[in-house]
Write an enzyme that holds these catalytic residues in place. Structure first.
Site, PDB file in Angstrom:
ATOM      1  CD  GLU A  16      32.913  13.425 147.945  1.00  0.00           C
ATOM      2  OE1 GLU A  16      34.032  14.265 147.861  1.00  0.00           O
ATOM      3  OE2 GLU A  16      32.154  13.415 146.895  1.00  0.00           O
ATOM      4  CD  GLU A  46      26.397  14.120 145.790  1.00  0.00           C
ATOM      5  OE1 GLU A  46      27.223  14.202 144.868  1.00  0.00           O
ATOM      6  OE2 GLU A  46      26.720  14.439 147.092  1.00  0.00           O
TER       7      GLU A  46
HETATM    8  C1  XIL Z   1      29.434  19.771 143.090  1.00  0.00           C
HETATM    9  C2  XIL Z   1      28.569  20.866 142.662  1.00  0.00           C
HETATM   10  O1  XIL Z   1      27.370  20.493 141.709  1.00  0.00           O
HETATM   11  C3  XIL Z   1      29.141  22.092 142.003  1.00  0.00           C
HETATM   12  O2  XIL Z   1      28.135  23.156 141.487  1.00  0.00           O
HETATM   13  C4  XIL Z   1      30.347  22.482 142.621  1.00  0.00           C
HETATM   14  O3  XIL Z   1      31.087  23.516 141.855  1.00  0.00           O
HETATM   15  C5  XIL Z   1      31.167  21.490 143.161  1.00  0.00           C
HETATM   16  O4  XIL Z   1      30.429  20.474 143.899  1.00  0.00           O
HETATM   17  N1  XIL Z   1      29.935  15.212 145.189  1.00  0.00           N
HETATM   18  C6  XIL Z   1      29.215  16.127 145.866  1.00  0.00           C
HETATM   19  C7  XIL Z   1      28.689  17.398 145.687  1.00  0.00           C
HETATM   20  O5  XIL Z   1      29.121  15.604 147.104  1.00  0.00           O
HETATM   21  O6  XIL Z   1      28.891  18.126 146.561  1.00  0.00           O
HETATM   22  C8  XIL Z   1      29.308  17.895 144.618  1.00  0.00           C
HETATM   23  O7  XIL Z   1      28.805  19.049 143.995  1.00  0.00           O
HETATM   24  C9  XIL Z   1      29.620  16.812 143.417  1.00  0.00           C
HETATM   25  C10 XIL Z   1      30.315  15.860 143.948  1.00  0.00           C
END
Ligand code: XIL
Length: 345
Positions: A146, A258
């Site tokens: 990101e 994701e």
């Molecule tokens: C999220 C996790 O799932 C949570 O447990 C944590 O509190 C915050 O991060 N994009 C990403 C991930 O790249 O690392 C994030 O993961 C969700 C959004």
């Protein structure tokens, strides 16, 4: 006698014939989930589901800077080790997430008032140590996550003003890739982004960013598309396919990193919602199967109970780790597939 032998032989090699789970039915595409070390240790239904259904896992939080680096001189590898060891024991590939991001930073880092050279040394030491520890055991890394700003001017790359961007400069991205490559020359290195899956300024900016890295010979091997999706805003699969194709034409692999389909305030009955969720998962898998460069599809969690969006229900398995209609829809699509060839994962 021969017939009996054949039956015995088939029983001895169930993976050759058994297509009863996403893992066993997979073609040249890994299907997986983000996992938590603690849940693997404490919840046997969770651990069983991971090993049974998936062929790749991503470290959900264990390798983020904050959880890993409680203080400047102390690394806590316990969660990540648990995940990597579990994966090794069950023949699962691992995606390491993530070396450089904007969030989950420890205070010693954000409040450290580091100068450029010092922060660069912190970054280099961090990446060499972490990637080096799992050399040969973590197949792919989300090296930078990101990096794009939330709002973008069309046609140009605009980087988020993280501590890395502010103190080191935009070259932090390429340096992170170079350090990771130095630490494990065989690992696949990814740039991971959110909301850059289809058409639009965000996917154009991500494309421009990785194209520039490729042109300059930076060791980058793939792009990660997060795909946090909402039930009432299904992804445009034609745009997704088009975007994957132009990224593949740069010589990059694509991982869906994701995937989830959140359900909050969605219209329809529970049954309708499950069916629409299934259609979205199936649609993304269909795009991935049609694009040889798409070599992994990872969902952001194992079962709904462990979703970072809980009590929403965005995943393939329910809270008791039972397959939902989305899981079955993906499995049906894999069973119908025509065998394909493609790049190595
Ligand atoms: C999220 C996790 O799932 C949570 O447990 C944590 O509190 C915050 O991060 N994009 C990403 C991930 O790249 O690392 C994030 O993961 C969700 C959004």
């Amino acid at each position: 006698m021969l017939g009996l032998l054949a039956v015995l032989c088939a029983c001895g090699h169930p993976a050759m014939h058994d297509e009863s789970t996403l893992r066993l039915a997979r073609p040249r595409l890994d299907i997986g989930a983000a996992v938590q070390g603690r849940a693997l240790r404490t919840d046997s239904a969770y651990a069983t589901a991971v090993a049974r259904h998936f062929s790749i896992v991503t470290t959900e939080n264990a390798l983020k800077f904050g959880p890993l680096r409680p203080s400047r001189d102390r690394y806590d590898f316990s969660e990540a080790d648990a995940i990597v060891e579990f994966a090794g024991a069950h023949g699962l590939a691992v995606r390491g997430h993530t070396l450089v991001w904007k969030r989950q930073h420890p205070a010693w880092l954000t409040e450290g008032a580091f100068g450029r050279d010092e922060l660069l040394a912190v970054l280099r030491e961090h990446i060499l140590r972490v990637v080096g520890r799992y050399r040969g055991r973590i197949r792919a890394w989300d090296v930078v996550n990101e990096a794009l700003a939330d709002s973008l001017a069309p046609g140009r790359t605009s980087l988020r003003p993280t501590i890395w961007r502010r103190v080191i400069g935009p070259e932090y991205i390429e340096l992170a890739f170079r350090f990771a490559h130095e630490a494990d020359p065989d690992a696949l290195l990814f740039y991971n982004e959110t909301g850059a899956e289809g058409r639009g300024p965000r996917s154009d900016a991500a494309f421009a960013l990785v194209q520039d890295l490729r042109r300059r010979g930076v060791p980058i091997h793939g792009i990660g598309m997060q795909m946090h999706t909402k039930l009432d805003q299904p992804p445009d699969t034609a745009a997704l396919a088009w975007n994957m194709r132009r990224l593949a034409a740069l010589g990059l692999r694509v991982h869906v990193t994701e995937l989830e389909v959140t359900t909050a305030n969605a219209r329809g009955t529970p049954t309708e919602r499950l069916a629409r969720q299934a259609a979205i998962y199936r649609g993304v898998l269909a795009v991935c199967l049609a694009e040889p460069a798409c070599t992994a599809l990872v969902t952001w969690g194992v079962g709904d109970r462990y979703s970072w969006r809980a009590p929403e229900t965005p995943l393939l398995l329910d809270s008791l780790m039972r397959p939902k209609p989305a899981y079955t829809a993906m499995l049906d699509l894999l069973r119908d597939r025509t065998p394909r060839t493609g790049t190595t994962r």
